[in-house]
Design a protein around this motif. Structure first.
Motif, PDB file in Angstrom:
ATOM      1  N   PRO A 400       0.917  -1.151   0.108  1.00 24.34           N
ATOM      2  CA  PRO A 400      -0.399   0.561   0.197  1.00 24.34           C
ATOM      3  C   PRO A 400       0.809   1.211   0.103  1.00 24.34           C
ATOM      4  N   ALA A 401       2.105   0.571   0.473  1.00 25.16           N
ATOM      5  CA  ALA A 401       2.828   2.345   0.243  1.00 25.16           C
ATOM      6  C   ALA A 401       3.400   2.096  -0.661  1.00 25.16           C
ATOM      7  N   GLY A 402       3.548   1.707  -1.660  1.00 23.14           N
ATOM      8  CA  GLY A 402       4.090   1.556  -3.056  1.00 23.14           C
ATOM      9  C   GLY A 402       3.413   2.850  -3.991  1.00 23.14           C
ATOM     10  N   PRO A 403       4.098   3.281  -4.992  1.00 25.49           N
ATOM     11  CA  PRO A 403       3.995   4.301  -6.370  1.00 25.49           C
ATOM     12  C   PRO A 403       2.444   3.813  -6.282  1.00 25.49           C
ATOM     13  N   GLN A 404       1.405   5.039  -6.533  1.00 22.01           N
ATOM     14  CA  GLN A 404       0.258   4.934  -7.308  1.00 22.01           C
ATOM     15  C   GLN A 404      -0.556   6.215  -7.545  1.00 22.01           C
ATOM     16  N   CYS A 405      -0.858   5.564  -9.541  1.00 23.27           N
ATOM     17  CA  CYS A 405      -1.635   5.754 -10.236  1.00 23.27           C
ATOM     18  C   CYS A 405      -3.142   5.945 -10.328  1.00 23.27           C
ATOM     19  N   GLU A 406      -3.367   6.795 -11.363  1.00 23.95           N
ATOM     20  CA  GLU A 406      -5.405   6.788 -12.106  1.00 23.95           C
ATOM     21  C   GLU A 406      -5.091   5.333 -12.563  1.00 23.95           C
ATOM     22  N   ALA A 407      -5.353   5.029 -12.662  1.00 18.06           N
ATOM     23  CA  ALA A 407      -5.132   3.579 -13.659  1.00 18.06           C
ATOM     24  C   ALA A 407      -6.376   2.721 -14.245  1.00 18.06           C
ATOM     25  N   ASP A 408      -6.696   2.265 -14.632  1.00 21.59           N
ATOM     26  CA  ASP A 408      -7.855   0.936 -15.252  1.00 21.59           C
ATOM     27  C   ASP A 408      -6.782  -0.570 -14.827  1.00 21.59           C
ATOM     28  N   GLU A 440      10.857   8.114 -10.811  1.00 16.58           N
ATOM     29  CA  GLU A 440      12.079   9.132 -11.382  1.00 16.58           C
ATOM     30  C   GLU A 440      11.306  10.672 -11.711  1.00 16.58           C
ATOM     31  N   PRO A 441      11.538  11.634 -11.385  1.00 13.13           N
ATOM     32  CA  PRO A 441      10.775  13.063 -11.177  1.00 13.13           C
ATOM     33  C   PRO A 441      10.592  12.663 -13.349  1.00 13.13           C
ATOM     34  N   GLY A 442       9.478  13.946 -13.207  1.00 11.99           N
ATOM     35  CA  GLY A 442       9.322  13.831 -13.994  1.00 11.99           C
ATOM     36  C   GLY A 442       8.975  15.069 -14.709  1.00 11.99           C
ATOM     37  N   PRO A 443       8.360  16.064 -15.886  1.00  6.88           N
ATOM     38  CA  PRO A 443       8.026  17.384 -15.900  1.00  6.88           C
ATOM     39  C   PRO A 443       7.163  17.680 -15.704  1.00  6.88           C
ATOM     40  N   ASP A 444       5.639  17.049 -15.086  1.00  6.31           N
ATOM     41  CA  ASP A 444       4.836  17.631 -14.218  1.00  6.31           C
ATOM     42  C   ASP A 444       4.588  17.588 -12.618  1.00  6.31           C
ATOM     43  N   ALA A 445       5.035  15.960 -12.924  1.00  3.12           N
ATOM     44  CA  ALA A 445       4.727  15.468 -11.912  1.00  3.12           C
ATOM     45  C   ALA A 445       5.865  13.834 -11.447  1.00  3.12           C
ATOM     46  N   PRO A 446       6.038  13.377 -10.644  1.00  2.00           N
ATOM     47  CA  PRO A 446       7.219  12.337 -10.210  1.00  2.00           C
ATOM     48  C   PRO A 446       6.065  11.113 -11.157  1.00  2.00           C
ATOM     49  N   GLN A 447       7.117  10.002 -11.877  1.00  4.48           N
ATOM     50  CA  GLN A 447       7.183   9.052 -12.486  1.00  4.48           C
ATOM     51  C   GLN A 447       7.776   7.319 -12.412  1.00  4.48           C
ATOM     52  N   LEU A 448       6.782   6.447 -12.686  1.00  7.36           N
ATOM     53  CA  LEU A 448       6.876   5.227 -12.423  1.00  7.36           C
ATOM     54  C   LEU A 448       7.181   4.554 -13.586  1.00  7.36           C
ATOM     55  N   LEU A 449       8.579   3.846 -13.599  1.00  8.14           N
ATOM     56  CA  LEU A 449       9.380   3.382 -14.705  1.00  8.14           C
ATOM     57  C   LEU A 449       9.972   1.957 -14.380  1.00  8.14           C
ATOM     58  N   THR A 518       7.013   3.499 -18.977  1.00 11.86           N
ATOM     59  CA  THR A 518       6.308   5.203 -17.839  1.00 11.86           C
ATOM     60  C   THR A 518       5.131   5.501 -17.974  1.00 11.86           C
ATOM     61  N   LEU A 519       5.010   5.623 -16.271  1.00 11.69           N
ATOM     62  CA  LEU A 519       3.376   6.249 -15.765  1.00 11.69           C
ATOM     63  C   LEU A 519       3.474   7.040 -14.997  1.00 11.69           C
ATOM     64  N   PRO A 520       2.488   7.526 -15.377  1.00 10.98           N
ATOM     65  CA  PRO A 520       2.549   9.520 -14.729  1.00 10.98           C
ATOM     66  C   PRO A 520       2.267   8.507 -13.028  1.00 10.98           C
ATOM     67  N   LEU A 521       2.723   9.373 -12.280  1.00  8.62           N
ATOM     68  CA  LEU A 521       2.178   8.786 -10.834  1.00  8.62           C
ATOM     69  C   LEU A 521       0.826  10.077 -10.466  1.00  8.62           C
ATOM     70  N   ALA A 522       0.085   9.321  -9.288  1.00  8.78           N
ATOM     71  CA  ALA A 522      -0.912  10.714  -8.860  1.00  8.78           C
ATOM     72  C   ALA A 522       0.763  11.131  -8.216  1.00  8.78           C
TER      73      ALA A 522
END
Length: 522
Positions: A400-408, A440-449, A518-522
């Protein structure tokens, strides 16, 4: 009427410009000649009056000033006529303040003088030979009665004597001091006055008009020769410069006729060369796209033909009585129908712009947990193929403490399953699949690689850019004999982009393929 091509338009425009420049050149040249001819002639006239300048200098040296011109009104005219008697008339006689006043050097008593000698010690120099029209000739002998130079256009009517500062007129007809050609009069090392002449206004004589006409004809013929030469050069340049345009037109017509392999030769490095190279790239891309379209249609027909052929064989066997309709036959037909339906769904999903983003149901999801779940479901199949799955690098980001994103979650799980299936299908037995993840840091928000690294075999560098295209398979290791519809990676790309992410492929340090997701994180 001939068609106005681009070359003809450019040539006509250059012709009109050159003709206009010629007319302006001729007009300004004639105007300049008319304006400058007077001063030019005045310079020549004044240079021919050096004898008068020398006479005035001698008179000044003899008299000590220009006062004799004020006391004797005829002195200025007499000096021009070489009349020594007129110069000496009414002049003071007898001893001056410094003794008897000697006659001016080179001046003689009444009657015609003997004339100056030609040498340096012979007094005034002989008047120069007249090369100008008649009215510019030197003065007549002093014994000629009357004044034969009394005409209004004579040079003597335009002569004037100015003081040393050239600001005051001492003798001659009133003239404009601002428009004079001047010659200095010297006494020792000092300038004591100026002999000046007013230029003629306009072209008053036949010689002036003849000279102006001659120069005008020269300017016109010179301009016409330059115009002809410029037109020839313009015609040659327009043909040379616009040759790439004609070639581009022919190339575009060939492409429009379906000859997509057409290439236009690139000449030079200017803008037309860049345009030509861009056209060649476009034609090459169109040819590649057309080839890909034909291959894609062939692949679709092949993929659809396989389940249809199986269903046709089952149905014909039932019709011929070879087989009876039993539960096994029904299951086989149902399996083929489901395979055909799945193929159609995969094809639609891979072709849907945005990966069917409008049909996705976004909610909070943990991508690392979904990847671990997909790997656990396929671990037995990997073990049967003697391929090891190494997911230890995912554990720190799990839970549960891992990176989270909005996804199907279902579609994201499908992406991971397809990537694992791709590794299972093509990696040699005894190989390994290594899974890793980092934030990793992204242009607008952190992202998961997410990283998928497998062992041999590896696709060639030429295959890497095309792995996510529909129905694409390399001809060597990743061939059709391994099964599948050829849409798995294309579906992964469409779904990842629908989630706002990116997916790419490159060579793996383990010797096989590396997939970067690469996926954008919430």
């Amino acid at each position: 009427m001939p068609r106005l091509t681009l070359q003809r338009k450019v040539f006509l425009a250059l012709t009109a410009l050159l003709v206009a420049l010629l007319l302006i050149f001729v007009g300004l040249s004639r105007f300049g000649l008319q304006r400058g001819l007077g001063e030019f002639v005045a310079e020549i006239e004044l240079s021919r009056m050096d004898w008068l300048a020398r006479r005035l200098e001698q008179l000044y040296a003899a008299e000590g000033s220009w006062e004799f011109l004020k006391t004797n009104p005829r002195a200025w005219h007499a000096a021009q006529m070489r009349d020594e008697r007129g110069v000496r008339e009414n002049a003071p006689t007898g001893p001056g303040p410094r003794g008897p006043r000697p006659p001016p050097d080179g001046l003689h008593g009444p009657g015609p003088g003997p004339g100056p000698g030609p040498g340096p010690g012979g007094g005034m120099g002989q008047p120069q030979l007249d090369l100008l029209p008649e009215r510019y000739a030197p003065p007549p002998p002093p014994d000629v009665p009357g004044d034969p130079r009394a005409r209004s256009d004579m040079v003597y009517t335009r002569l004037a004597l100015l003081d040393a500062t050239a600001t005051q007129q001492l003798a001659g007809q009133p003239v404009d001091l601002r428009a004079l050609v001047k010659m200095p009069l010297q006494h020792g090392d000092n300038t004591v006055g100026w002999l000046a002449i007013a230029p003629l206004q306009g072209t008053q004589g036949a010689a002036d008009r003849a000279f102006l006409a001659q120069q005008s004809r020269f300017v016109v013929w010179t301009g016409l020769a330059g115009l002809v030469l410029a037109l020839v050069i313009s015609w040659w340049l327009t043909r040379r410069w616009l040759a790439p345009v004609r070639q581009l037109v022919q190339g575009a017509q060939a492409v429009a006729a379906g000859q997509l392999a057409t290439q236009v030769p690139v000449q030079g490095q200017d803008e037309l060369a860049v345009l030509t190279q861009t056209f060649n790239d476009m034609a090459q891309r169109l040819a590649h796209t057309e080839t890909s379209r034909q291959h894609w249609l062939a692949d679709v027909a092949h993929e659809l033909r396989t389940p249809l052929a199986a269903m046709r064989a089952e149905i014909e066997a039932l019709q011929d009585g070879v087989r009876s309709f039993d539960p096994d036959t029904a299951r086989r037909l149902h399996r083929q129908v489901m395979r055909l339906g799945q193929l159609v769904d995969d094809l639609r999903l891979s072709m849907d712009e945005g990966g069917g983003a409008h049909a996705l149901q976004f909610q909070a999801a943990h991508p690392v947990d979904l990847l671990l779940e997909a790997a656990a479901l396929m671990r037995e199949r990997f073990a049967a193929a003697r391929i090891q799955i190494d997911s230890t690098a995912l554990q720190p980001l799990a839970g549960p403490a891992g990176p989270q994103c909005e996804a199907d979650a279902a579609r994201l799980h499908q992406v991971f399953a397809n990537l694992l299936e791709n590794t299972l299908r093509y990696t040699h037995g005894g190989g390994r699949l290594q899974l890793a993840a980092r934030v990793e840091p992204g242009p607008d928000a952190p992202q998961l690689l997410l990283l998928f690294d497998d062992t041999e075999p590896a696709p060639t560098p030429q295959d890497l850019p095309h792995l996510f295209e529909r129905f694409y398979r390399a001809e060597s290791s990743r061939s059709r004999e391994h099964g599948g519809s050829g849409l798995g990676l294309a579906i992964c790309k469409a779904l990842v982009e629908a989630h706002g992410g990116r997916i790419a492929a490159e060579a793996s340090p383990l010797g096989g393929l590396r997939v970067l997701l690469t996926l954008p994180l919430a």
